[in-house]
Design a protein around this motif. Structure first.
Motif, PDB file in Angstrom:
ATOM      1  N   LEU A  48       0.834  -1.204   0.000  1.00 54.49           N
ATOM      2  CA  LEU A  48       0.000   0.000   0.000  1.00 54.49           C
ATOM      3  C   LEU A  48       0.866   1.250   0.000  1.00 54.49           C
ATOM      4  CD1 LEU A  48      -2.696   1.596   0.407  1.00 54.49           C
ATOM      5  CD2 LEU A  48      -2.307   1.324   2.867  1.00 54.49           C
ATOM      6  N   TYR A  49       0.655   2.098  -1.013  1.00 53.96           N
ATOM      7  CA  TYR A  49       1.249   3.432  -0.997  1.00 53.96           C
ATOM      8  C   TYR A  49       0.138   4.429  -0.726  1.00 53.96           C
ATOM      9  CZ  TYR A  49       2.924   7.954  -2.589  1.00 53.96           C
ATOM     10  OH  TYR A  49       3.234   9.290  -2.656  1.00 53.96           O
ATOM     11  N   SER A  50       0.196   5.063   0.433  1.00 48.51           N
ATOM     12  CA  SER A  50      -0.800   6.067   0.793  1.00 48.51           C
ATOM     13  C   SER A  50      -0.159   7.444   0.767  1.00 48.51           C
ATOM     14  CB  SER A  50      -1.362   5.791   2.194  1.00 48.51           C
ATOM     15  OG  SER A  50      -2.221   6.839   2.588  1.00 48.51           O
ATOM     16  N   SER A 499       1.995  -9.624 -16.072  1.00 50.66           N
ATOM     17  CA  SER A 499       1.034  -8.555 -15.785  1.00 50.66           C
ATOM     18  C   SER A 499       0.950  -8.195 -14.306  1.00 50.66           C
ATOM     19  CB  SER A 499      -0.354  -8.960 -16.281  1.00 50.66           C
ATOM     20  OG  SER A 499      -0.290  -9.355 -17.628  1.00 50.66           O
ATOM     21  N   LYS A 500       0.676  -6.907 -14.054  1.00 50.63           N
ATOM     22  CA  LYS A 500       0.528  -6.368 -12.702  1.00 50.63           C
ATOM     23  C   LYS A 500      -0.737  -5.516 -12.646  1.00 50.63           C
ATOM     24  CE  LYS A 500       5.543  -6.049 -12.717  1.00 50.63           C
ATOM     25  NZ  LYS A 500       5.664  -6.431 -14.150  1.00 50.63           N
ATOM     26  N   LEU A 501      -1.239  -5.302 -11.444  1.00 52.12           N
ATOM     27  CA  LEU A 501      -2.433  -4.475 -11.247  1.00 52.12           C
ATOM     28  C   LEU A 501      -2.187  -3.466 -10.141  1.00 52.12           C
ATOM     29  CD1 LEU A 501      -5.487  -3.740 -11.466  1.00 52.12           C
ATOM     30  CD2 LEU A 501      -5.927  -5.609  -9.857  1.00 52.12           C
ATOM     31  N   VAL A 502      -2.454  -2.202 -10.449  1.00 52.37           N
ATOM     32  CA  VAL A 502      -2.377  -1.129  -9.451  1.00 52.37           C
ATOM     33  C   VAL A 502      -3.781  -0.576  -9.266  1.00 52.37           C
ATOM     34  CG1 VAL A 502      -1.317   1.047  -8.778  1.00 52.37           C
ATOM     35  CG2 VAL A 502      -0.072  -0.531 -10.266  1.00 52.37           C
ATOM     36  N   LEU A 506      -8.835   7.403  -5.638  1.00 53.31           N
ATOM     37  CA  LEU A 506      -8.441   8.805  -5.578  1.00 53.31           C
ATOM     38  C   LEU A 506      -8.866   9.467  -4.278  1.00 53.31           C
ATOM     39  CD1 LEU A 506      -9.265   9.714  -9.278  1.00 53.31           C
ATOM     40  CD2 LEU A 506      -7.070   9.015  -8.295  1.00 53.31           C
ATOM     41  N   THR A 507      -9.624   8.726  -3.462  1.00 57.12           N
ATOM     42  CA  THR A 507      -9.905   9.158  -2.100  1.00 57.12           C
ATOM     43  C   THR A 507      -9.093   8.268  -1.170  1.00 57.12           C
ATOM     44  OG1 THR A 507     -11.771   7.670  -1.856  1.00 57.12           O
ATOM     45  CG2 THR A 507     -12.240   9.846  -2.739  1.00 57.12           C
ATOM     46  N   TYR A 508      -9.233   8.450   0.143  1.00 56.14           N
ATOM     47  CA  TYR A 508      -8.423   7.703   1.087  1.00 56.14           C
ATOM     48  C   TYR A 508      -9.076   6.426   1.609  1.00 56.14           C
ATOM     49  CZ  TYR A 508      -4.884  11.346   1.791  1.00 56.14           C
ATOM     50  OH  TYR A 508      -3.859  12.226   1.638  1.00 56.14           O
ATOM     51  N   ILE A 509     -10.337   6.231   1.334  1.00 53.98           N
ATOM     52  CA  ILE A 509     -11.035   5.135   2.016  1.00 53.98           C
ATOM     53  C   ILE A 509     -11.515   4.089   1.030  1.00 53.98           C
ATOM     54  CG2 ILE A 509     -11.783   6.531   3.976  1.00 53.98           C
ATOM     55  CD1 ILE A 509     -14.471   6.891   2.571  1.00 53.98           C
ATOM     56  N   GLY A 510     -11.770   2.886   1.557  1.00 55.16           N
ATOM     57  CA  GLY A 510     -12.458   1.885   0.775  1.00 55.16           C
ATOM     58  C   GLY A 510     -11.602   0.899   0.022  1.00 55.16           C
ATOM     59  N   ILE A 511     -10.281   1.149  -0.073  1.00 57.48           N
ATOM     60  CA  ILE A 511      -9.454   0.241  -0.851  1.00 57.48           C
ATOM     61  C   ILE A 511      -8.852  -0.826   0.044  1.00 57.48           C
ATOM     62  CG2 ILE A 511      -7.195   0.079  -1.955  1.00 57.48           C
ATOM     63  CD1 ILE A 511      -7.828   2.232  -3.709  1.00 57.48           C
ATOM     64  N   ALA A 512      -8.888  -2.059  -0.398  1.00 57.76           N
ATOM     65  CA  ALA A 512      -8.162  -3.126   0.269  1.00 57.76           C
ATOM     66  C   ALA A 512      -7.979  -4.265  -0.711  1.00 57.76           C
ATOM     67  CB  ALA A 512      -8.914  -3.630   1.503  1.00 57.76           C
ATOM     68  N   ILE A 513      -6.737  -4.711  -0.870  1.00 52.97           N
ATOM     69  CA  ILE A 513      -6.461  -5.891  -1.675  1.00 52.97           C
ATOM     70  C   ILE A 513      -6.421  -7.077  -0.731  1.00 52.97           C
ATOM     71  CG2 ILE A 513      -4.671  -7.092  -2.987  1.00 52.97           C
ATOM     72  CD1 ILE A 513      -3.983  -4.498  -4.325  1.00 52.97           C
ATOM     73  N   PRO A 514      -7.139  -8.141  -1.039  1.00 49.82           N
ATOM     74  CA  PRO A 514      -7.094  -9.312  -0.162  1.00 49.82           C
ATOM     75  C   PRO A 514      -5.665  -9.834  -0.023  1.00 49.82           C
ATOM     76  CG  PRO A 514      -8.823  -9.513  -1.830  1.00 49.82           C
ATOM     77  CD  PRO A 514      -8.007  -8.325  -2.203  1.00 49.82           C
ATOM     78  N   GLY A 520       2.446  -8.943  -7.991  1.00 47.00           N
ATOM     79  CA  GLY A 520       1.987  -8.022  -9.020  1.00 47.00           C
ATOM     80  C   GLY A 520       0.815  -7.166  -8.638  1.00 47.00           C
ATOM     81  N   LEU A 521       0.413  -7.177  -7.364  1.00 39.91           N
ATOM     82  CA  LEU A 521      -0.725  -6.375  -6.915  1.00 39.91           C
ATOM     83  C   LEU A 521      -0.271  -5.270  -5.976  1.00 39.91           C
ATOM     84  CD1 LEU A 521      -3.247  -9.254  -6.205  1.00 39.91           C
ATOM     85  CD2 LEU A 521      -3.495  -7.513  -7.965  1.00 39.91           C
ATOM     86  N   LEU A 522      -0.757  -4.060  -6.213  1.00 44.50           N
ATOM     87  CA  LEU A 522      -0.375  -2.911  -5.396  1.00 44.50           C
ATOM     88  C   LEU A 522      -1.562  -1.969  -5.269  1.00 44.50           C
ATOM     89  CD1 LEU A 522       2.355  -1.983  -4.090  1.00 44.50           C
ATOM     90  CD2 LEU A 522       2.617  -0.457  -6.040  1.00 44.50           C
ATOM     91  N   THR A 523      -1.645  -1.269  -4.133  1.00 48.46           N
ATOM     92  CA  THR A 523      -2.726  -0.309  -3.886  1.00 48.46           C
ATOM     93  C   THR A 523      -2.148   1.087  -3.715  1.00 48.46           C
ATOM     94  OG1 THR A 523      -3.964  -1.998  -2.716  1.00 48.46           O
ATOM     95  CG2 THR A 523      -4.654   0.268  -2.373  1.00 48.46           C
ATOM     96  N   ILE A 524      -2.823   2.069  -4.296  1.00 49.07           N
ATOM     97  CA  ILE A 524      -2.483   3.479  -4.072  1.00 49.07           C
ATOM     98  C   ILE A 524      -3.710   4.160  -3.501  1.00 49.07           C
ATOM     99  CG2 ILE A 524      -1.887   5.678  -5.159  1.00 49.07           C
ATOM    100  CD1 ILE A 524      -0.175   4.157  -7.136  1.00 49.07           C
ATOM    101  N   SER A 525      -3.543   4.799  -2.356  1.00 48.27           N
ATOM    102  CA  SER A 525      -4.627   5.489  -1.676  1.00 48.27           C
ATOM    103  C   SER A 525      -4.390   6.992  -1.760  1.00 48.27           C
ATOM    104  CB  SER A 525      -4.682   5.045  -0.210  1.00 48.27           C
ATOM    105  OG  SER A 525      -5.721   5.694   0.471  1.00 48.27           O
ATOM    106  N   GLY A 526      -5.324   7.702  -2.425  1.00 45.96           N
ATOM    107  CA  GLY A 526      -5.063   9.097  -2.758  1.00 45.96           C
ATOM    108  C   GLY A 526      -4.255   9.122  -4.051  1.00 45.96           C
ATOM    109  N   PHE A 527      -3.784  10.284  -4.447  1.00 49.45           N
ATOM    110  CA  PHE A 527      -2.911  10.350  -5.626  1.00 49.45           C
ATOM    111  C   PHE A 527      -2.101  11.639  -5.579  1.00 49.45           C
ATOM    112  CE2 PHE A 527      -1.355   9.985  -9.892  1.00 49.45           C
ATOM    113  CZ  PHE A 527      -1.424   8.611 -10.168  1.00 49.45           C
ATOM    114  N   ASN A 528      -0.804  11.514  -5.885  1.00 50.11           N
ATOM    115  CA  ASN A 528       0.077  12.670  -5.989  1.00 50.11           C
ATOM    116  C   ASN A 528       1.165  12.343  -6.995  1.00 50.11           C
ATOM    117  OD1 ASN A 528       1.753  10.903  -4.619  1.00 50.11           O
ATOM    118  ND2 ASN A 528       1.831  12.101  -2.731  1.00 50.11           N
TER     119      ASN A 528
END
Length: 543
Positions: A48-50, A499-502, A506-514, A520-528
């Protein structure tokens, strides 16, 4: 959000030489080296990159790094630290500096020596050096070990002695202290013995003051390098004691002095800012547009405003500054807002400056270096289009359009898709499409489906060998009709792509990868801007 809920166990090399595994799944586990690289990239070993997580770095966050050091892999660790620090791959430099400090405390002699040798490569500016010492002190308290041993004293001495004299003179007068440490502290505690006369002069200036320097060098035949440093420091001292606006402006223009070398009261003068603007780094200029406008430095129709507009949209200046289009966009939206933090200061955005910034946004696409991979960017706008990306002034709809546009215009093999009621719809971003046009078109699409496996299914069905799927959503709720891992594995098997999935919310809530062992799986919370670095690094198998 608890990062443990989205952390992933990954393995294998962090280079681009990955192969599909023998089980046919095309997944690979994360190694300690991969976790280390994630930490160096964005300060966390997890998946997770927040953009909100800029908290304190501690030993507890460096499990993989410590494991590698225990396995006598210090040389490999330091190579990664230097690479992330020097190649601009990291979101911020602090994790690399902390990792370097930790290596310098390691009981293994070879690791410790290599860490101190790398100091000048990682800590290129005084602010970095002060952070390194701060972390050394924190680690001393945690590990119950000393700081000021012979090795550190030698490394600091080398840092000062190996600097170009004029660059060092500028550095010590612009960044005098940080993190509770000063150059005077470091020179005194390291017992630095200057290697040449110009460095000795700067050391005396820092530790004893200007008067001592004058006494030591008056009526003395000085070398050319010493004369240049003396003249420069004399100017710095002169501006510090001047209250004459005209004199300050002249000194700035003739000697290219910077804002950090002036007194606070100098910055109350409009002409001082006008002089500073001529040489101020472009990335600093665009961030300060509001302050400069509120302070009447930039007024409609003025020569200063015209000069600034010409510079902002100059391809040469943009290329030299290597400024990213997303940086331009964020600065533009902040300027449009018309006020700073908590409503102060206030300003009225100048239409010519806004026009110049708009031009700069499109021209700065040339600064985005292509990764050379196949991307699918899938956009879900089922949330409120007027919602704001946290920490910015940009709407989630405009952010999504800009991100899609940046990929479409800089990566030759990019497919932009939009979630609609029926299915994923290809979204064409033409070379002449404006950001407003792209944003207006995106918000027309609405869908109840927010299933991030759908873009993978689309690529598989359409026989597209996709390297990286990037999903963008402003809706905090995701749905899954199939397993993310299984969908990704199937696409790898079918296409032969790694293949990979990001997943980007674009908000801070609600994301979670099991929980998964697929790297190859990554989460970004927010964006900059840092999110682009994270995606690039993942695409190149660097994290």
């Amino acid at each position: 959000m608890d990062t443990s809920s989205v952390s992933m166990e990954l393995s294998g090399s962090t280079t681009s030489n990955h192969t599909l595994n023998s089980t046919g799944g095309g997944s690979w586990e994360i190694s300690d080296k991969a976790k280390l690289c994630r930490f160096l990239c964005y300060g966390s070993e997890g998946a997770l990159y927040s953009t909100r997580e800029n908290g304190h770095i501690s030993v507890e966050k460096t499990g993989a790094l410590q494991s590698m050091l225990q396995e006598k892999q210090g040389t490999e660790v330091l190579e990664e630290i230097k690479r992330f620090a020097q190649d601009g791959q990291a979101v911020r430099l602090e994790p690399s500096i902390f990792a370097l400090a930790l290596c310098s405390q390691n009981p293994d002699v070879n690791t410790k020596q290599a860490a101190f040798k790398a100091l000048k490569d990682v800590c290129r500016e005084p602010a970095h050096l002060f952070s390194f010492i701060k972390y050394k002190k924190e680690l001393k308290e945690h590990m119950k070990c000393g700081i000021w041993g012979r090795a550190l004293r030698r490394a600091l001495s080398d840092w000062y002695n190996e600097q170009d004299a004029m660059s060092l003179a500028a550095a010590v007068t612009k960044c005098k202290q940080r993190e509770g440490w000063s150059h005077q502290d470091l020179l005194r505690l390291s017992h630095t013995k200057p290697a040449r006369d110009a460095i000795a002069l700067i050391s005396k200036y820092v530790t004893k003051g200007w008067k001592e320097v004058q006494v030591a060098h008056e009526n003395k035949e000085n070398a050319e390098e010493v004369i240049r440093v003396l003249s420069y420091l004399e100017v710095v001292e002169k501006v510090k004691h001047s209250r004459d606006e005209t004199e300050v402006v002249t000194l700035i223009e003739e000697h290219k002095l910077e804002r950090e070398q002036l007194l606070t009261e100098h910055l109350k003068f409009k002409q001082v800012w006008s002089a500073l603007l001529k040489e101020m780094p472009l990335h600093s200029v665009v961030k300060m547009l509001g302050r400069l406008t509120s302070g009447k430095v930039l007024e409609p129709g003025s020569s200063e405003t015209q000069f600034l507009c010409d510079r902002i949209q100059s391809e040469t200046a943009l290329k030299q500054a290597k400024i990213h289009p997303f940086s331009i966009l964020l600065a533009t939206e902040n300027y449009k807002k018309g006020h700073g933090y908590q409503g102060k200061p206030k300003w009225e955005a100048d239409r010519n400056i806004l026009k110049a910034m708009d031009s700069a946004f499109y021209k700065s696409f040339m600064n985005v270096e292509p990764v050379g991979k196949c991307f699918v960017v899938a956009v879900d706008m089922s949330g409120s289009p007027s919602s704001i990306v946290p920490g910015t002034s940009i709407s989630t709809a405009a952010a999504a359009a800009a991100i899609a546009m940046i990929f479409a215009r800089t990566e030759a093999d990019t497919h932009v898709l939009v979630y609609s009621e029926e299915a994923m719809v290809p979204f064409s971003i033409s070379a002449d499409m404006t950001l407003k046009e792209a944003t207006d078109e995106l918000v027309k699409f609405q869908s109840e489906s927010r299933d991030c496996t759908v873009p993978i299914q689309w690529a598989t069905e359409n026989r597209k060998a996709v390297d990286v799927f990037v999903t963008l959503s402003n809706n905090p709720l995701w749905t899954l009709t199939a397993s993310l891992v299984e969908s990704l594995k199937k696409h790898r098997e079918t296409s032969g792509a790694n293949s990979k999935l990001v997943m980007c919310n674009l908000t801070y809530i609600g994301i979670a990868i099991p929980d998964t062992e697929d790297r190859g799986l990554l989460t970004i919370s927010g964006f900059n801007l840092g999110a682009f670095s994270v995606i690039r690094n993942l695409a190149q198998d660097l994290i």
